[in-house]
Design an enzyme around this catalytic site. Sequence first.
Site, mmCIF file in Angstrom:
data_model
loop_
_atom_site.group_PDB
_atom_site.id
_atom_site.type_symbol
_atom_site.label_atom_id
_atom_site.label_comp_id
_atom_site.label_asym_id
_atom_site.label_seq_id
_atom_site.Cartn_x
_atom_site.Cartn_y
_atom_site.Cartn_z
ATOM 1 N N CYS A 139 1.008 -0.821 0.138
ATOM 2 C CA CYS A 139 -0.083 0.156 0.247
ATOM 3 C C CYS A 139 0.796 0.919 -0.349
ATOM 4 C CB CYS A 139 -0.768 0.056 1.338
ATOM 5 S SG CYS A 139 -1.823 -1.423 0.905
ATOM 6 N N CYS A 459 0.501 2.867 6.570
ATOM 7 C CA CYS A 459 0.710 1.180 7.243
ATOM 8 C C CYS A 459 0.421 0.495 5.669
ATOM 9 C CB CYS A 459 0.069 0.536 8.302
ATOM 10 S SG CYS A 459 -2.244 0.598 7.308
#
EC number: 2.3.1.155
Length: 475
Positions: A139, A459
């Site tokens: 991500c 994250c």
Amino acid sequence: MTTILTSTFRNLSTTSKWALRFSVRPLSCSSQVQSAPAVQTKSKKTLAKPNLKNIVVVEGVRIPFLLSGTSYKDLMPHDLARAALSGLLYRTNIPKDVVDYIIFGTVIQEVKTSNVAREAALGAGFSDKTPAHTVTMACISSNQAMTTAVGLIASGQCDVVVAGGVELMSDVPIRHSRNMRKMMLDLNKAKTLAQRLSLLTKFRLNFLSPELPAVAEFSTNETMGHSADRLAAAFAVSRMEQDKYALRSHSLAKKAQDEGHLSDIVPFKVPGKDTVSKDNGIRPSSLEQMAKLKPAFIKPYGTVTAANSSFLTDGASAMLIMSEDRALAMGYKPKAYLRDFIYVSQDPKDQLLLGPTYATPKVLEKAGLTMNDIDAFEFHEAFSGQILANFKAMDSDWFAQNYMGRKTKVGAPPLEKFNIWGGSLSLGHPFGATGCRLVMAAANRLRKDGGQYALVAACAAGGQGHAMIVEAYPK
């Protein structure tokens, strides 16, 4: 930590020692949308460093982020990336042959275009002499694309780099089973009919079972949703808190959309369809409606639902990054400086989603700043529970001392400065493209409100994380 988290989730009705420490101060995420107070302009030092190039964001754009299976479903990833690049060219009017390098992030690779950056660049009309490569870091893939661009410029290799990211969740690669793949390869190598017939006798019907893309972490065999559920339980984040935070995200995104703050969006004329001009995943609801949803991952007692999780999204983003000297020489007025950044990684089993907690104090120390210096926070919202668990971890001396080796907590971001134009829960999360959206939201917020510093954090799968300081460019 593993023992604490595991025991916490095995019996959700019993609060663990860790959970007790994080259940004292509930976080307020009122469903009522309130305008954030104007940033108080302060006289602050610049983060420019002697003998180092200033690196700036000239402009950043994205095509609308759409729910997977909607208007982009018949396209390929390079189509979306090409549209973002074309939008950046239109917005900046940068001569194509001036760009020294192009970098794109992506997570789920399309096998036909393994280097999607190169194919998108050629499709958008960039010079065939302009190198391009693709990076992947879950991500934070476009974060990696941006910081790679910073490195190329800082080292003197380039002056003008385009960084971006793309993801198309509407058409993920589904492979033949391993046995079927082996048989097809062996058949291709067979030289005689007898050899082929011999191989075919080994065929079994279960060879036809498709191999779907993995949704679980390879190292832990646990989905991110399961991890989010366990993390929320360990930090005593309730279902109500998670739903309230999700409602806040959607409500603020709708407000920002209506007021024209999502100015990084460029319209995209989808071939054979209408022009798409806005995100379609923003869905303000009510706590009553959200409460009706069942747990999505751990049943029946989990707290993570479809409403308080980010959704599968198609989209692409692109950003023009330059040395300040080159930008000014070409007549551009940059939007922001890209300053200090850091990458972190930790235990993917029990700290999978705590990247912002670990990255934030490190990047602040690197920049010589404190949380009080930050005027705008833009964090990636994978799940409501992930955001709120990070808040509690960041605001805990106990966690800082016992798990981070730090003397004191860094502190949680104040909500009035945090994701005030919505976040990934509401705007969407095309894995490879979110990082650029975060940085552009930060830059545009600083420009609008007169702030000086923004902190971007995210994250990522594998227990990784990223944080960056963005500094406003003087008006």
